[in-house]
Write a protein that holds these residues in place. Structure first.
Motif, PDB file in Angstrom:
ATOM      1  N   VAL A   2       0.876  -1.238   0.039  1.00  0.00           N
ATOM      2  CA  VAL A   2       0.075  -0.108   0.016  1.00  0.00           C
ATOM      3  C   VAL A   2       0.759   1.261  -0.040  1.00  0.00           C
ATOM      4  O   VAL A   2       0.526   2.370  -0.579  1.00  0.00           O
ATOM      5  CB  VAL A   2      -1.096   0.148   1.164  1.00  0.00           C
TER       6      VAL A   2
ATOM      7  N   GLY B 116       0.576   4.235  -2.801  1.00  0.00           N
ATOM      8  CA  GLY B 116       0.474   5.534  -2.351  1.00  0.00           C
ATOM      9  C   GLY B 116       1.429   6.408  -3.036  1.00  0.00           C
ATOM     10  O   GLY B 116       1.280   7.588  -3.485  1.00  0.00           O
TER      11      GLY B 116
ATOM     12  N   LEU C  19      -6.263   4.281  -7.298  1.00  0.00           N
ATOM     13  CA  LEU C  19      -6.792   4.210  -5.988  1.00  0.00           C
ATOM     14  C   LEU C  19      -8.029   3.189  -6.058  1.00  0.00           C
ATOM     15  O   LEU C  19      -8.036   2.282  -5.280  1.00  0.00           O
ATOM     16  CB  LEU C  19      -6.996   5.507  -5.430  1.00  0.00           C
TER      17      LEU C  19
ATOM     18  N   PHE D  13      -6.067  -0.603   0.154  1.00  0.00           N
ATOM     19  CA  PHE D  13      -6.241   0.633   0.849  1.00  0.00           C
ATOM     20  C   PHE D  13      -7.252   0.382   1.942  1.00  0.00           C
ATOM     21  O   PHE D  13      -6.908   0.967   2.931  1.00  0.00           O
ATOM     22  CB  PHE D  13      -6.475   1.963   0.011  1.00  0.00           C
TER      23      PHE D  13
ATOM     24  N   SER E   5      -6.010  -1.361   5.005  1.00  0.00           N
ATOM     25  CA  SER E   5      -4.967  -0.675   5.639  1.00  0.00           C
ATOM     26  C   SER E   5      -5.513   0.469   6.608  1.00  0.00           C
ATOM     27  O   SER E   5      -4.981   0.840   7.651  1.00  0.00           O
ATOM     28  CB  SER E   5      -3.878   0.036   4.698  1.00  0.00           C
TER      29      SER E   5
ATOM     30  N   TYR F 274      -9.099   5.897   3.145  1.00  0.00           N
ATOM     31  CA  TYR F 274      -9.567   5.528   2.031  1.00  0.00           C
ATOM     32  C   TYR F 274     -10.862   6.383   1.460  1.00  0.00           C
ATOM     33  O   TYR F 274     -11.024   7.070   0.546  1.00  0.00           O
ATOM     34  CB  TYR F 274      -9.837   4.105   1.661  1.00  0.00           C
TER      35      TYR F 274
ATOM     36  N   TYR G  81      -0.310   6.162   4.734  1.00  0.00           N
ATOM     37  CA  TYR G  81      -0.226   4.786   4.453  1.00  0.00           C
ATOM     38  C   TYR G  81       1.368   4.151   4.374  1.00  0.00           C
ATOM     39  O   TYR G  81       2.475   5.140   3.918  1.00  0.00           O
ATOM     40  CB  TYR G  81      -0.633   4.272   2.705  1.00  0.00           C
TER      41      TYR G  81
END
Length: 367
Positions: free
Chosen positions: A261, A265, A308, A315, A318, A323, A367
């Protein structure tokens, strides 16, 4: 975040992309890098880290590798770990190696380049997925040579730089398709050509190393077909073939890294910073001065948001709350690009867009 004093450097069709190997902070201010209608160029500044002893020279000089900074030559950039040589006119040299002392920048210094977020993946810091450090040891280091006129090198061994440049190809094609479907076929043509002109050639060494099948002909076929005009449906097959070839090349990045992630990112952050700078170059004094750059910025933003959405489960697992905030922040920032065709007047000033995207950067930093 906002850019510092800008240095605009324009280079011709087919120039390679210069990507830095600075280990600048992941949350640093965005770079000043300029993209003309047919070529992409990064203009660097002198900032932190452990850089090489840099080239001497006059205005518009930049030594990129952090540190205390060498004096830059005329549009000269020397980027190498060891004791640096002298950068030629618009010359760039980029290799790994140990850093020395950086230098004082000439006039027109910019902030960190957007690809510095991938410095931890530099070949000199352990290769793909390897751990890095600032001015990591290894690489080719040594004493740097002199960069030739408009010469550029790309650290194609860095999987983040490699992956993001492929994503940028998709951004160019996305806005090209939008323009074509909106009846703006003439405006669409340059964008169909940008993946080849700005990204393919400098990535070729990576394609060869990775064993990725060449797809230059696939990209060229799409650009050639689009020039013929006609209904979009006549070119949809060539468009999908180009996207499939780009996706295949992206899949060559190690799966574990692609499912990281933090890596994803950073990909979005690099696309975001590029898009914001495109907007800066497109708008001046409340009016558009370079519409193609506005369009490139929209393409990069669309691609970042698509990344994304494609990685939604990753995401959400995490940080689900972050998100949802990210999706909303993208929508807020995208208001600056209401359509592929530029509005009569900018919806946002560069400063307003910078403030809007600051939230995006902060969220991605979770992230």
């Amino acid at each position: 975040m906002s850019n510092n004093t800008r240095t605009k450097i324009w280079v011709g069709v087919g120039a390679s992309v210069l990507l830095g190997t600075s280990a600048a902070s992941w949350a640093e201010a965005p770079a000043d890098y300029t993209q003309g209608p047919d070529s992409l160029m990064l203009a660097y500044a002198d900032h932190g880290g452990e850089g090489g002893e840099g080239a001497e020279g006059g205005e518009a000089g930049h030594h990129h590798e952090g540190g205390e900074g060498g004096e830059g030559g005329e549009a000269g950039h020397h980027q190498e770990g060891g004791e640096g040589g002298e950068g030629g006119e618009a010359g760039h040299h980029q290799e790994g190696g140990e850093g020395g002392e950086g230098g004082e920048g000439g006039e027109g210094s910019a902030a960190a380049d957007p690809f510095a977020v991938f410095a931890y993946l530099n070949a000199s810091a352990g290769g793909e997925g390897g751990e890095g450090g600032e001015g990591g040891e290894g690489g080719e280091g040594g004493e740097g040579g002199e960069g030739g006129e408009a010469g550029h090198a790309i650290d194609a061994s860095n999987p983040g730089v490699y992956y993001t440049n492929l994503a940028m190809m998709k951004g160019h094609l996305a806005v090209a398709r939008e323009l074509y479907q909106a009846g703006e076929q003439t405006a669409a043509q340059p964008h169909f050509g940008h993946p080849l002109q700005e990204h393919y050639e400098p990535l070729e060494p990576a394609f060869e190393t990775r064993g990725v099948a060449p797809f230059e002909d696939t990209l060229q076929a799409l650009a050639d077909q689009a020039r013929e005009g006609g209904e979009w449906g006549e070119h949809a097959g060539a468009y999908q073939a180009a996207l499939a070839a780009i996706d295949t090349a992206m899949q060559d990045v190690d799966g574990e890294l692609r499912e990281d992630v933090a890596f994803q990112g950073r990909v979005q952050l690099a696309l975001l910073r590029q898009a914001v700078h495109e907007y800066e170059e497109a708008v001046d004094d409340g009016q558009f001065v370079n519409v193609p750059e506005y369009q490139d910025g929209r393409g990069f933003m669309l691609t970042a948001k698509a990344q994304l959405e494609q990685q939604a489960e990753l995401f959400q697992a995490s940080d689900e709350a972050a998100y949802e905030e990210l999706m909303a922040a993208y929508d807020e920032a995208m208001a600056a690009w209401p359509s592929a065709e530029a509005p009569e007047a900018p919806v946002m000033s560069y400063g307003e867009l910078s403030s809007s995207t600051f939230k995006l950067e902060s969220l991605l930093g979770r992230y």
